[in-house]
Scaffold this motif. Structure first.
Motif, mmCIF file in Angstrom:
data_model
loop_
_atom_site.group_PDB
_atom_site.id
_atom_site.type_symbol
_atom_site.label_atom_id
_atom_site.label_comp_id
_atom_site.label_asym_id
_atom_site.label_seq_id
_atom_site.Cartn_x
_atom_site.Cartn_y
_atom_site.Cartn_z
ATOM 1 N N ARG A 154 9.649 10.970 -12.525
ATOM 2 C CA ARG A 154 9.104 12.167 -13.313
ATOM 3 C C ARG A 154 8.401 13.062 -12.823
ATOM 4 N NH1 ARG A 154 6.282 7.851 -9.842
ATOM 5 N NH2 ARG A 154 4.550 8.602 -8.524
ATOM 6 N N ALA A 191 3.467 5.676 -6.050
ATOM 7 C CA ALA A 191 3.819 5.358 -7.087
ATOM 8 C C ALA A 191 2.522 6.503 -7.887
ATOM 9 C CB ALA A 191 2.901 4.012 -7.811
ATOM 10 N N ARG A 192 1.562 6.811 -7.291
ATOM 11 C CA ARG A 192 0.052 7.409 -7.680
ATOM 12 C C ARG A 192 0.806 9.369 -7.305
ATOM 13 N NH1 ARG A 192 -4.448 4.403 -5.297
ATOM 14 N NH2 ARG A 192 -4.767 2.940 -7.006
ATOM 15 N N ALA A 193 1.653 8.893 -6.337
ATOM 16 C CA ALA A 193 2.440 10.647 -5.885
ATOM 17 C C ALA A 193 2.613 11.920 -7.246
ATOM 18 C CB ALA A 193 3.314 10.723 -4.756
ATOM 19 N N GLU A 194 1.447 12.956 -7.014
ATOM 20 C CA GLU A 194 1.874 13.807 -8.025
ATOM 21 C C GLU A 194 2.841 14.846 -7.426
ATOM 22 O OE1 GLU A 194 -1.638 15.145 -8.577
ATOM 23 O OE2 GLU A 194 -2.411 13.250 -9.539
ATOM 24 N N ASP A 246 2.609 14.119 -1.102
ATOM 25 C CA ASP A 246 1.464 15.143 -1.490
ATOM 26 C C ASP A 246 0.434 15.772 -0.231
ATOM 27 O OD1 ASP A 246 2.200 14.180 -4.402
ATOM 28 O OD2 ASP A 246 0.864 13.512 -4.743
ATOM 29 N N GLN A 286 0.773 -1.059 -0.040
ATOM 30 C CA GLN A 286 -0.269 0.017 0.125
ATOM 31 C C GLN A 286 1.019 1.495 0.039
ATOM 32 O OE1 GLN A 286 -2.971 -0.721 2.118
ATOM 33 N NE2 GLN A 286 -4.114 1.814 2.883
ATOM 34 N N VAL A 325 2.432 1.695 -3.410
ATOM 35 C CA VAL A 325 1.249 2.662 -4.213
ATOM 36 C C VAL A 325 0.964 3.749 -4.416
ATOM 37 C CG1 VAL A 325 -1.433 2.071 -4.877
ATOM 38 C CG2 VAL A 325 0.167 -0.118 -4.590
ATOM 39 N N GLY A 326 1.607 3.710 -3.197
ATOM 40 C CA GLY A 326 0.989 5.737 -2.629
ATOM 41 C C GLY A 326 2.289 5.858 -3.296
ATOM 42 N N ALA A 373 9.452 8.042 -9.074
ATOM 43 C CA ALA A 373 9.091 9.200 -8.022
ATOM 44 C C ALA A 373 9.598 10.089 -8.845
ATOM 45 C CB ALA A 373 8.287 9.143 -6.987
#
Length: 239
Positions: free
Chosen positions: A64, A32-35, A121, A26, A29-30, A61
Motif C-alpha cells: 500500500r 497495519a495502521r502505518a502510513e 511512522d 499490538q 496492528v501498528g 504495508a
C-alpha cells in the motif's frame, strides 16, 4: 565512554507489554495502521506461524506504499526461509542482513546484532527482547512457551531510536561497524534528572559502546531509595 550517548528526554509515554500474545498483536496492528514508514530490526527470526503473520503484515504495508525496511541478523535468521525472504523483497520490502557469515571473517562472525526494535511512522517504537519465532507467539494462542516483555514508546525518544536504526542500516550496507559521527549524541553519560514527566533515555550496546547499558543500570541501582526490582535471563560475570 568511546561512543556517543543519547540524552534524557521527557514527555514520553511508555506501555509495558508482557508476553507474545500481548505484544505481537499490538505490533501487527501498528504495522497495519502505518502510513509512511516501518522499520524492523531483529536478531532471531525463524519460519513458522509467527513469522508468517509478521511477513504478511509487512508485505501488506509495502503493497500500500509504506516504506518498509528490515534488518535481520544473518546468524539469527538462518531459519528464515528463502521463500519468506522472497515474499518480502517481491513486495518491495528492503531487506538486509547484519554481518553476513563468511569463513573469511573468522572471529568477526561473532559480531551479531541483538537489537529488537520496531519503528512505525517515526512516532511509535516497540523495543524489548523478542524474536519472531513460534516460541514467543503462535497466532490464536493466549499463552507462549517463552516469557518476554516489550515496551511501546511514544514521544521524543522515538527519534533517538530512529537515529540508531538509521545508522545501523547504512553502516550495514557498507559492511562496516557503525562509528558515530562527531556531532552525534553526548560524550558521556548524563546525570539522571531528579524528576520529570515521561523521562527516558536510549541506552545501547555495540562494539564501541558496550558499557552504556551497564553503567546506566548501576546508576539506577545507586540512586534507589526504597526498592529494586531486577528481571534478567542473564546474570554472569564479565570483564
Amino acid at each position: 565512554m568511546s561512543g556517543a550517548v543519547f540524552p534524557w528526554r521527557s514527555a514520553n509515554r511508555f506501555e509495558l507489554l508482557i508476553d507474545g500474545p500481548r505484544f505481537f498483536p499490538q505490533m501487527l496492528v501498528g504495522i497495519a495502521r502505518a502510513e509512511h514508514q516501518v522499520d524492523l530490526e531483529l536478531y532471531l527470526v525463524e519460519a513458522g506461524a509467527c513469522a508468517e503473520a509478521m511477513v504478511q503484515a509487512l508485505v501488506h504495508a509495502a503493497e500500500r506504499g509504506v516504506r518498509v525496511r528490515c534488518l535481520f541478523d544473518d546468524y539469527g535468521s538462518l531459519a528464515f526461509t528463502l521463500a519468506l525472504r522472497k515474499r518480502l523483497t517481491d513486495a518491495g520490502v528492503q531487506l538486509r542482513f547484519y554481518n553476513r557469515l563468511s569463513w573469511r571473517r573468522w572471529v568477526r562472525n561473532l559480531y551479531r546484532d541483538h537489537r529488537k526494535l520496531l519503528l512505525i511512522d517515526q512516532a511509535t517504537a516497540v523495543v524489548g527482547g523478542t524474536g519472531v519465532t513460534d516460541e514467543f507467539w503462535t497466532p490464536g494462542q493466549d499463552t507462549a512457551d517463552w516469557h518476554e516483555v516489550m515496551v511501546q514508546i511514544n514521544g521524543p525518544l522515538v527519534l533517538d531510536w530512529q537515529a540508531l536504526f538509521d545508522r545501523q542500516w547504512h553502516a550495514n550496507a557498507a559492511r562496516r561497524a557503525w562509528k558515530p559521527a562527531t556531532h552525534f549524541g553526548l560524550p558521556r553519560l548524563p546525570k539522571v534528572p531528579a524528576t520529570g514527566p515521561g523521562l527516558g533515555r536510549v541506552a545501547y550496546a555495540d562494539a564501541r559502546q558496550h558499557r552504556d547499558i551497564l553503567q546506566s543500570l548501576i546508576r539506577a541501582l545507586n540512586s534507589s531509595r526504597q526498592r529494586i526490582w531486577l528481571a534478567t535471563p542473564y546474570f554472569l560475570p564479565t570483564w
